[in-house]
Design a protein around this motif. Structure first.
Motif, PDB file in Angstrom:
ATOM      1  N   LYS A 168       6.518   8.282  -6.072  1.00  0.00           N
ATOM      2  CA  LYS A 168       6.748   8.551  -7.497  1.00  0.00           C
ATOM      3  C   LYS A 168       7.663   9.752  -7.712  1.00  0.00           C
ATOM      4  O   LYS A 168       8.659   9.646  -8.448  1.00  0.00           O
ATOM      5  N   PRO A 169       7.359  10.935  -7.117  1.00  0.00           N
ATOM      6  CA  PRO A 169       8.267  12.074  -7.351  1.00  0.00           C
ATOM      7  C   PRO A 169       9.682  11.831  -6.845  1.00  0.00           C
ATOM      8  O   PRO A 169      10.654  12.238  -7.483  1.00  0.00           O
ATOM      9  N   PHE A 170       9.822  11.121  -5.690  1.00  0.00           N
ATOM     10  CA  PHE A 170      11.162  10.866  -5.164  1.00  0.00           C
ATOM     11  C   PHE A 170      11.939   9.938  -6.090  1.00  0.00           C
ATOM     12  O   PHE A 170      13.163  10.092  -6.253  1.00  0.00           O
ATOM     13  N   PHE A 171      11.242   8.981  -6.707  1.00  0.00           N
ATOM     14  CA  PHE A 171      11.870   8.068  -7.677  1.00  0.00           C
ATOM     15  C   PHE A 171      12.484   8.872  -8.818  1.00  0.00           C
ATOM     16  O   PHE A 171      13.657   8.693  -9.164  1.00  0.00           O
ATOM     17  N   TRP A 172      11.709   9.799  -9.395  1.00  0.00           N
ATOM     18  CA  TRP A 172      12.197  10.558 -10.552  1.00  0.00           C
ATOM     19  C   TRP A 172      13.186  11.647 -10.148  1.00  0.00           C
ATOM     20  O   TRP A 172      14.118  11.950 -10.893  1.00  0.00           O
ATOM     21  N   ILE A 173      13.016  12.231  -8.955  1.00  0.00           N
ATOM     22  CA  ILE A 173      13.987  13.225  -8.469  1.00  0.00           C
ATOM     23  C   ILE A 173      15.358  12.561  -8.274  1.00  0.00           C
ATOM     24  O   ILE A 173      16.388  13.118  -8.668  1.00  0.00           O
ATOM     25  N   THR A 174      15.354  11.365  -7.688  1.00  0.00           N
ATOM     26  CA  THR A 174      16.612  10.646  -7.456  1.00  0.00           C
ATOM     27  C   THR A 174      17.310  10.326  -8.770  1.00  0.00           C
ATOM     28  O   THR A 174      18.520  10.520  -8.908  1.00  0.00           O
ATOM     29  N   LEU A 175      16.544   9.847  -9.751  1.00  0.00           N
ATOM     30  CA  LEU A 175      17.136   9.556 -11.054  1.00  0.00           C
ATOM     31  C   LEU A 175      17.632  10.831 -11.728  1.00  0.00           C
ATOM     32  O   LEU A 175      18.654  10.822 -12.425  1.00  0.00           O
ATOM     33  N   GLY A 176      16.923  11.945 -11.508  1.00  0.00           N
ATOM     34  CA  GLY A 176      17.367  13.234 -12.066  1.00  0.00           C
ATOM     35  C   GLY A 176      18.692  13.681 -11.464  1.00  0.00           C
ATOM     36  O   GLY A 176      19.580  14.169 -12.181  1.00  0.00           O
ATOM     37  N   TYR A 222      17.151   3.184  -0.878  1.00  0.00           N
ATOM     38  CA  TYR A 222      16.181   3.505  -1.926  1.00  0.00           C
ATOM     39  C   TYR A 222      15.202   2.361  -2.167  1.00  0.00           C
ATOM     40  O   TYR A 222      13.976   2.559  -2.127  1.00  0.00           O
ATOM     41  N   VAL A 223      15.697   1.157  -2.440  1.00  0.00           N
ATOM     42  CA  VAL A 223      14.801   0.056  -2.805  1.00  0.00           C
ATOM     43  C   VAL A 223      13.942  -0.383  -1.618  1.00  0.00           C
ATOM     44  O   VAL A 223      12.705  -0.421  -1.704  1.00  0.00           O
ATOM     45  N   ASN A 224      14.589  -0.726  -0.491  1.00  0.00           N
ATOM     46  CA  ASN A 224      13.835  -1.280   0.645  1.00  0.00           C
ATOM     47  C   ASN A 224      13.136  -0.225   1.482  1.00  0.00           C
ATOM     48  O   ASN A 224      11.989  -0.415   1.914  1.00  0.00           O
ATOM     49  N   TYR A 225      13.820   0.893   1.747  1.00  0.00           N
ATOM     50  CA  TYR A 225      13.266   1.914   2.645  1.00  0.00           C
ATOM     51  C   TYR A 225      12.252   2.812   1.950  1.00  0.00           C
ATOM     52  O   TYR A 225      11.196   3.122   2.508  1.00  0.00           O
ATOM     53  N   TRP A 226      12.543   3.217   0.715  1.00  0.00           N
ATOM     54  CA  TRP A 226      11.686   4.185   0.034  1.00  0.00           C
ATOM     55  C   TRP A 226      10.656   3.541  -0.887  1.00  0.00           C
ATOM     56  O   TRP A 226       9.495   3.979  -0.912  1.00  0.00           O
ATOM     57  N   PHE A 227      11.052   2.524  -1.637  1.00  0.00           N
ATOM     58  CA  PHE A 227      10.192   2.098  -2.752  1.00  0.00           C
ATOM     59  C   PHE A 227       9.452   0.788  -2.529  1.00  0.00           C
ATOM     60  O   PHE A 227       8.666   0.381  -3.381  1.00  0.00           O
ATOM     61  N   LYS A 228       9.676   0.100  -1.419  1.00  0.00           N
ATOM     62  CA  LYS A 228       8.827  -1.038  -1.067  1.00  0.00           C
ATOM     63  C   LYS A 228       7.723  -0.559  -0.136  1.00  0.00           C
ATOM     64  O   LYS A 228       7.958   0.277   0.746  1.00  0.00           O
ATOM     65  N   GLN A 229       6.519  -1.098  -0.340  1.00  0.00           N
ATOM     66  CA  GLN A 229       5.383  -0.697   0.487  1.00  0.00           C
ATOM     67  C   GLN A 229       5.051  -1.824   1.462  1.00  0.00           C
ATOM     68  O   GLN A 229       4.614  -2.897   1.053  1.00  0.00           O
ATOM     69  N   ASN A 230       5.304  -1.563   2.738  1.00  0.00           N
ATOM     70  CA  ASN A 230       5.099  -2.569   3.781  1.00  0.00           C
ATOM     71  C   ASN A 230       5.856  -3.863   3.478  1.00  0.00           C
ATOM     72  O   ASN A 230       5.362  -4.966   3.707  1.00  0.00           O
ATOM     73  N   GLY A 231       7.061  -3.694   2.957  1.00  0.00           N
ATOM     74  CA  GLY A 231       7.902  -4.842   2.648  1.00  0.00           C
ATOM     75  C   GLY A 231       7.574  -5.537   1.342  1.00  0.00           C
ATOM     76  O   GLY A 231       8.266  -6.492   0.962  1.00  0.00           O
ATOM     77  N   GLU A 232       6.533  -5.101   0.644  1.00  0.00           N
ATOM     78  CA  GLU A 232       6.133  -5.722  -0.623  1.00  0.00           C
ATOM     79  C   GLU A 232       6.743  -4.985  -1.811  1.00  0.00           C
ATOM     80  O   GLU A 232       6.876  -3.757  -1.791  1.00  0.00           O
ATOM     81  N   GLU A 233       7.083  -5.763  -2.856  1.00  0.00           N
ATOM     82  CA  GLU A 233       7.647  -5.177  -4.072  1.00  0.00           C
ATOM     83  C   GLU A 233       6.642  -4.236  -4.730  1.00  0.00           C
ATOM     84  O   GLU A 233       5.442  -4.489  -4.745  1.00  0.00           O
ATOM     85  N   PRO A 282       9.765   8.468   3.661  1.00  0.00           N
ATOM     86  CA  PRO A 282       8.985   7.779   2.633  1.00  0.00           C
ATOM     87  C   PRO A 282       7.481   7.769   2.902  1.00  0.00           C
ATOM     88  O   PRO A 282       7.042   7.418   4.002  1.00  0.00           O
ATOM     89  N   THR A 283       6.723   8.185   1.908  1.00  0.00           N
ATOM     90  CA  THR A 283       5.261   8.105   1.935  1.00  0.00           C
ATOM     91  C   THR A 283       4.799   7.655   0.556  1.00  0.00           C
ATOM     92  O   THR A 283       5.531   7.772  -0.435  1.00  0.00           O
TER      93      THR A 283
END
Length: 435
Positions: A131-139, A52-63, A125-126
């Motif tokens: 954003k939607p995947f972040f909230w879907i995962t938390l849901g 989740y953190v590294n593969y989905w929510f970092k953009q080109n390795g950046e926070e 990941p795109t």
């Protein structure tokens, strides 16, 4: 003699002598049941840093905001519904069929895990989906933990009527579950390195299989004379004392009788969750020490070994030791539990959020970090097992089930408290000026 009826059988057991748990079959099945109690939580926190953190929510390795906030948000999304349903479950009629209060939540979580697997297989990941995947995962985490909270509270309530070692078996199962998942994660990371999507598929598939095994274990437990004897005995004690149905007055009396142990449960889990996983998983390797030289330079392996393996292995060892050694006594247990709070500043002054922290690092050594992790983890497994085991035993027997359920409710509040403290510390280390 006492006749005990199930859906298709009538069990007859001696009222003054409990049936033998032959070959400790029920005990080991209860350990298996413990696998499922914290499975969703172990599943998410173990896979989150890589997938989740590294593969989905970092953009080109950046926070990004999503990568920074995900672990703290996941903690809240997991523990808030868990604590809420635990409070609600206290007021449910306890005599209801086991299948409604245990089997149905297990089946619902099997469904939730199936949905997660589908999302992992279908989505990549795109930026648009971040954003939607972040909230879907938390849901989904929220949904799983509503179900998991009902399951956990009910399971501890059921086994509160058993000898105290069976509550300990649940806790051992909890910790072994986390340990086995960590070993699986280490294995797939070594053999499937740089393939986070495939790792997630393997990992969630195995998690789903463990939950199915848990459901089978519950089914076989309900077929044992040993189970029916203690279940019926507990019901008779509560009926004789007119405490067979929950009420505010009964819960208040139970609370008054075991308040000290409930505090121990709450504070032990609050301190632990403040540190693990949110703090430990972002502490980077130090510049000094023996372990820093021998642990893999791969950051993923480093986190798995120094955080997840250390915590789950030594928490498991601690809970097993607690099944053999019962010290401190209930009266003095709080001293050891309160002293554990000193672990929080120790980890705070390790290499915690080194890139953005405003405070100096005092312990720039992987050795100190790992030793502190071992002591924190062992003390958690040992002291939490004692506190959970003591709680239903310091009250009159007709309150024992309520005490066990209160202890689980308190455990959930402790996890939620720890999650909130972790988020507070996370913001304090970066932005001390807000205080």
């Amino acid at each position: 003699k006492m006749a005990v009826s199930s859906h298709s059988n009538t069990y007859v057991v001696e009222q003054d002598k409990a049936p033998e748990d032959k070959l400790n079959i029920v005990y080991w099945l209860v350990v298996l049941v413990g696998f499922g109690v914290l499975l969703p939580w172990n599943m998410f926190i173990t896979i989150s840093p890589e997938y989740y953190v590294n593969y989905w929510f970092k953009q080109n390795g950046e926070e990004t905001w999503y990568s920074k906030e995900f672990m703290g948000s996941l903690t809240i999304a997991s523990q808030l519904p868990n604590a809420t349903i635990n409070v609600f479950n206290l007021f449910l009629i306890l005599a209801g069929p086991l299948i409604y209060r245990v089997f149905v939540p297990v089946c619902f979580n099997i469904f939730n895990l199936s949905v997660i697997l589908i999302l992992v297989v279908l989505l990549e990941p795109t930026l648009e989906w971040m954003k939607p995947f972040f909230w879907i995962t938390l849901g989904i985490a929220t949904s799983i933990n509503f179900s998991n909270g009902l399951y956990e509270n009910s399971v501890y309530g059921v086994f509160a009527d058993f000898p105290h070692t069976y509550i300990g078996a649940l806790l051992i199962g909890n910790n072994i579950c986390g340990l086995l998942i960590t070993f699986v994660k280490i294995g797939v990371t070594y053999f499937l390195n740089d393939m986070p999507r495939l790792v997630a598929i393997v990992y969630f598939s195995i998690s789903l299989g463990i939950l199915l095994v848990c459901a089978v274990a519950l089914y076989f437990i309900t077929k044992q004379d040993f189970y029916h004897y203690y279940h019926q005995k507990g019901m008779q004690v509560r009926e004789k004392a007119e405490t067979d149905k929950p009420s505010p007055s009964i819960l208040w009396m139970t609370f008054r009788n075991c308040f000290g142990q409930l505090f121990n449960v709450w504070f032990c889990f609050a301190v632990t969750l403040t540190i693990f996983p949110v703090m430990m998983t972002v502490i980077t390797r130090g510049k000094y020490g023996f372990l820093d030289k021998i642990i893999s330079e791969n950051d993923e392996i480093y986190t798995l070994l120094t955080s997840f393996l250390v915590f789950n292995l030594f928490a498991t060892i601690g809970s097993i030791v607690a099944s053999k050694i019962h010290w401190p006594t209930p009266r003095y247990l709080f001293v050891a539990i309160v002293l554990r709070a000193f672990f929080i500043p120790v980890f705070f002054f390790c290499n915690y959020r080194v890139e953005t922290r405003a405070y100096p690092v005092l312990f720039d050594s992987t050795d100190i970090f790992v030793v502190a992790g071992i002591l924190m983890s062992f003390s958690h497994g040992y002291l939490s097992a004692l506190a959970m085991g003591y709680t239903p035993n310091v009250v009159p027997s007709h309150y024992s089930r309520f005490a066990a359920q209160l202890s689980v409710c308190t455990l959930m509040v402790g996890l939620l408290t720890g999650g909130l403290w972790a988020v507070l510390i996370e913001n304090m280390v970066d932005k001390p000026q807000i205080f």
